[in-house]
Motif scaffolding. Sequence first.
Motif, PDB file in Angstrom:
ATOM      1  N   ALA A   1      57.546  55.384  39.259  1.00  0.00           N
ATOM      2  CA  ALA A   1      56.284  55.315  39.997  1.00  0.00           C
ATOM      3  C   ALA A   1      55.122  55.001  39.054  1.00  0.00           C
ATOM      4  O   ALA A   1      54.240  54.197  39.388  1.00  0.00           O
ATOM      5  CB  ALA A   1      56.029  56.621  40.744  1.00  0.00           C
ATOM      6  N   ALA A   2      55.115  55.619  37.869  1.00  0.00           N
ATOM      7  CA  ALA A   2      54.056  55.344  36.891  1.00  0.00           C
ATOM      8  C   ALA A   2      54.127  53.896  36.422  1.00  0.00           C
ATOM      9  O   ALA A   2      53.087  53.226  36.297  1.00  0.00           O
ATOM     10  CB  ALA A   2      54.171  56.300  35.712  1.00  0.00           C
ATOM     11  N   ILE A   3      55.336  53.406  36.184  1.00  0.00           N
ATOM     12  CA  ILE A   3      55.503  52.010  35.750  1.00  0.00           C
ATOM     13  C   ILE A   3      55.055  51.066  36.862  1.00  0.00           C
ATOM     14  O   ILE A   3      54.361  50.075  36.606  1.00  0.00           O
ATOM     15  CB  ILE A   3      56.961  51.742  35.334  1.00  0.00           C
ATOM     16  N   TYR A   4      55.433  51.363  38.092  1.00  0.00           N
ATOM     17  CA  TYR A   4      55.063  50.514  39.233  1.00  0.00           C
ATOM     18  C   TYR A   4      53.547  50.469  39.415  1.00  0.00           C
ATOM     19  O   TYR A   4      52.960  49.406  39.616  1.00  0.00           O
ATOM     20  CB  TYR A   4      55.744  51.022  40.505  1.00  0.00           C
TER      21      TYR A   4
ATOM     22  N   GLY B   1      45.141  57.547  27.738  1.00  0.00           N
ATOM     23  CA  GLY B   1      44.647  57.596  26.371  1.00  0.00           C
ATOM     24  C   GLY B   1      45.527  58.319  25.365  1.00  0.00           C
ATOM     25  O   GLY B   1      45.061  58.681  24.289  1.00  0.00           O
ATOM     26  N   TYR B   2      46.782  58.525  25.681  1.00  0.00           N
ATOM     27  CA  TYR B   2      47.689  59.191  24.729  1.00  0.00           C
ATOM     28  C   TYR B   2      48.174  58.208  23.674  1.00  0.00           C
ATOM     29  O   TYR B   2      48.077  56.996  23.848  1.00  0.00           O
ATOM     30  CB  TYR B   2      48.874  59.802  25.484  1.00  0.00           C
TER      31      TYR B   2
ATOM     32  N   THR C   1      53.389  57.264  24.867  1.00  0.00           N
ATOM     33  CA  THR C   1      53.446  56.487  26.103  1.00  0.00           C
ATOM     34  C   THR C   1      54.695  55.602  26.136  1.00  0.00           C
ATOM     35  O   THR C   1      55.276  55.404  27.197  1.00  0.00           O
ATOM     36  CB  THR C   1      52.174  55.648  26.282  1.00  0.00           C
ATOM     37  N   THR C   2      55.097  55.100  24.984  1.00  0.00           N
ATOM     38  CA  THR C   2      56.337  54.312  24.920  1.00  0.00           C
ATOM     39  C   THR C   2      57.536  55.192  25.255  1.00  0.00           C
ATOM     40  O   THR C   2      58.438  54.775  25.982  1.00  0.00           O
ATOM     41  CB  THR C   2      56.496  53.680  23.526  1.00  0.00           C
TER      42      THR C   2
END
Length: 144
Positions: A39-42, A52-53, A58-59
């Motif tokens: 969902a975050a990727i979409y 901002g991390y 984030t990777t």
Amino acid sequence: MDRTGNTIMGSKDSAYTRARVLRLIYALCLAGATYNHAAAIYRHGWLWDYGGYPRVSTTFWTALGVLDPLAIVLLFVRPRWGVAMTVAIIVADVAHNLVIAHLYFPPLLRALATVPSPAMQVAFMIFVLFTCRMAALVRPRRAT
């Protein structure tokens, strides 16, 4: 194990059944995590900075959108590999998220008490660590 091949807890067949049930529980939990990462990727794309991390964090979170479903597949296709991957994923995820919570949301205990997801991840990790040996039990292949 007695002379008939039964284990202390019951027959060998019931041990294999318990192992399959544990792997199914792992898969369902990983499916929930897959949904969150997908969902975050979409919504935000593959290179989202999660507000901002650091890029390494984030990777890692984005990679879980691929690693979690891979572990699900392995739990059924190559159960021992799937269990090992599940252990690696949840231990790395909990360790990483605890470091992030400590650095960005001090004090750590308050951060853990106010957001339910880290506590659920820790609970899942403990469950996996206590059950992974049983979950890795697979029926030997028969010679053809």
